[in-house]
Design an enzyme around this catalytic site. Structure first.
Site, PDB file in Angstrom:
ATOM      1  N   HIS A 528       0.700  -1.192  -0.017  1.00  0.00           N
ATOM      2  CA  HIS A 528      -0.107  -0.043  -0.164  1.00  0.00           C
ATOM      3  C   HIS A 528       0.667   1.192  -0.080  1.00  0.00           C
ATOM      4  CE1 HIS A 528      -2.855  -2.789   2.445  1.00  0.00           C
ATOM      5  NE2 HIS A 528      -3.079  -3.041   1.080  1.00  0.00           N
ATOM      6  N   PRO A 529       1.857   1.589  -0.817  1.00  0.00           N
ATOM      7  CA  PRO A 529       2.663   2.678  -0.614  1.00  0.00           C
ATOM      8  C   PRO A 529       2.077   3.947  -1.206  1.00  0.00           C
ATOM      9  CG  PRO A 529       2.985   1.390  -3.061  1.00  0.00           C
ATOM     10  CD  PRO A 529       1.981   0.737  -2.051  1.00  0.00           C
TER      11      PRO A 529
END
Length: 598
Positions: A528-529
């Site tokens: 989930h960058p």
């Protein structure tokens, strides 16, 4: 038979005959468009679809990757897409404080490459995060992004098919993005639901009025098959004469004139360089890694960093800072004698499983890569009276013991999982939702084909590790301290991860020392960058964008994707990024008074 062979024999031939699952692409490119969108992922697909709703507006969507593979249609097959043509297959730089048990202390960083972007290869989980996440954005300078202001855009995009959930008023029914509750219900998820009150939490719709609690997972699936952003938003738009969708087009530079005005992009197809021009705006939607990469290659970034590579500086901005990700460890594993896990169920009844999926959109193959439920809960550091949980424990209906060809490296598999081959197993992937550590994205060179340097900087802040340990302990307690899981005979693996053998761990107890060792050596970033092109107040020196998502100091250039988040939301990021695309589309339309004039 391994899983890919099973899919090739029982699933893929029928899926290919069932019709289109990826939009038609254009063969010709004009020299001028009103809007050029770079990246056909979760945000780019939305913006291309919404802007092209106006017949007088001409839109070009450029995507570096190809069409999605047929395997993307099967939610349980998400892992088969790793390191494929639809994955940028990035690796992090060596980590100083985590990943010590992995080769060179690096972690895998998959990112979608192709139509739909990461929504075509992810686990298809639909979560929004807490209302407080967005209110904090607004309080800290991202005006217009409070929960009250973003909530309508979640509803606008959504086509929730669960009538019971629709009645609570927190879901939409008319959007392009189909959302379903999990179409496979196992003994394990039922035990998870029963365990919730034993652990002091409610079992509820955590995309509803409250985010804290246990829930049966919701996903972006349609009739049990993946509903990527590409399928949801681009297929309905594919025949519009004012929209061109181009694949295998690597954007190498944003064209910016002497007045600091973006007027087009350079891109390559089959090693041939092209230029195309924008009458109104260039919109970068390439994701938390590739959007800052493109900006820096174009002269927008830290002055000292760009000068290191001889790139002329157009705007000195903190591009590539503020990288955030949810952090945990590779997973806690449990044996469960009284429940058949996902892969055992699939291989035991191959024809029945195939028919259930292909005819009815149900069964194990619809599982979101085995994820069945979520627990959103509070650490001891968190204010439990506020609905803003800081820890998360996704429930996984199998482990690597069930599907060896997808397992972690051999040494880990042989020591930890091999003794449980053939047995029914399940796991948790606990994580900390609000990490204080911040990482970076930087250029490796000024060659656009060289991958960026990605440093998640896991556990740079020591509190992150302590909260991961607490999330893991809570997950252990769900299994060992509830009657719901005792009835299934569930117990922890007694095997230990390499390098942590000296610490106490058995079928009923994992010591804090073991969990700390486990977390530091086998760190897991939850894919989930966000945050690398932060939006904020125009006077905020840490912000790259204003709240309208315009690049500061550059005209006619916006960034619209997960990189704009000032602080990561407390949930999976695909649904929020689609919301961002919806809201940005309205912003862009409002800035174009000529959009109805042909």
């Amino acid at each position: 038979m391994d899983f890919l062979s099973y899919l090739s024999k029982y699933i893929f031939p029928t899926l290919l005959s069932m019709g289109i699952y990826t939009p038609e692409v254009s063969k010709n490119i004009d020299s001028n468009y009103d809007y050029i969108i770079v990246g056909a992922g979760s945000a780019g697909s939305v913006i291309a679809s919404r802007l092209s709703e106006d017949e007088c507006v001409k839109v070009l969507l450029l995507e570096a990757g190809p069409e999605a593979q047929i395997a993307s249609e099967v939610p349980l097959a998400a892992h088969e897409l790793r390191n494929s043509v639809n994955d940028w297959a990035y690796m992090s730089v060596p980590q100083k404080n985590g990943a010590q048990g992995f080769p060179n202390q690096q972690v895998s960083v998959p990112r979608g490459k192709g139509l739909g972007g990461s929504s075509s290869i992810n686990y298809a989980i639909y979560t929004r995060g807490s209302h407080m996440d967005y209110d904090q954005w607004a309080i800290n300078g991202a005006t217009g992004w409070s929960w009250k202001e973003v909530f309508p855009y979640f509803k606008k995009s959504e086509n929730m098919t669960d009538l019971q959930l629709l009645r609570n008023g927190y879901h939409g029914a008319n959007g392009y993005l189909t959302v379903q509750t999990a179409q496979y219900e196992s003994v394990i998820i039922n035990a998870f639901a029963d365990a919730a009150p034993e652990m002091g939490y409610k079992y509820r719709d955590t995309n509803g009025a409250y985010h804290t609690g246990f829930t049966r997972i919701q996903g972006t699936t349609r009739h049990g098959r993946r509903c990527s952003a590409s399928k949801a938003f681009l297929i309905p738009a594919e025949n519009r004469e004012n929209l061109d969708i181009i694949i295998d087009a690597l954007v190498t530079k944003i064209l910016i004139d002497e007045n600091n005005e973006a007027y087009g992009v350079k891109f390559e197809i089959n090693d041939q360089e092209h230029e195309v021009y924008a009458n109104k705006e260039v919109i970068i939607c390439a994701g938390a890694f590739n959007s800052p990469h493109i900006l820096m290659l174009s002269g927008i970034g830290h002055r000292s960093h760009l000068e290191e590579f001889g790139i002329p500086v157009i705007a000195d901005l903190p591009v590539g800072d503020n990288l955030q990700n949810h952090v945990g460890a590779v997973g806690l594993s449990f044996e469960v004698p009284e429940a058949r896990d996902l892969y055992n169920r699939t291989f035991s009844y191959p024809n029945e499983t195939a028919e259930s999926f292909l005819k009815f959109g149900k069964g194990p193959l619809t599982s979101l890569y085995g994820l069945e439920g979520m627990a959103w809960f509070n650490s001891k550091y968190n204010n439990a009276s506020v609905d803003w949980p800081d820890l998360n424990a996704p429930l996984l209906g199998f482990t690597d013991a069930s599907n060896p060809e997808e397992a972690v490296q051999d040494a880990i598999y042989n020591q930890v999982f091999k003794p449980y081959e053939g047995k029914n197993t399940f796991g948790f992937l606990p994580c900390y939702l609000r990490p204080k550590s911040r990482g970076t994205v930087r250029l490796a060179s000024k060659n656009p084909r060289d991958a960026p340097l990605i440093d998640p900087n896991f556990f740079d802040h020591p509190e992150d590790l302590e909260r991961v340990i607490e999330a893991m302990q809570f997950s252990v307690d769900i299994v060992t301290k509830t009657n719901a899981f005792r009835r299934l005979g569930a117990k922890m693996f007694t095997t230990k991860f390499p390098g942590c053998e000296q610490y106490e761990a058995n079928s009923t107890y994992y010591s804090t020392e073991y969990l700390r060792c486990f977390s530091v050596k086998y760190t897991y970033g939850h894919y989930h960058p966000v945050g690398t092109c932060k939006m904020g107040h125009i006077l905020d020196r840490t912000a790259v964008l204003d709240p309208q998502l315009r690049v500061k100091g550059i005209k006619n250039l916006r960034v619209v994707d997960g990189s704009i988040m000032p602080v990561i939301v407390g949930g999976n990021t695909n649904a929020p990024i689609i919301m961002i695309g919806e809201k940005a589309s309205d912003m862009i339309k409002q800035d174009n008074p000529d959009r109805f004039t042909c």
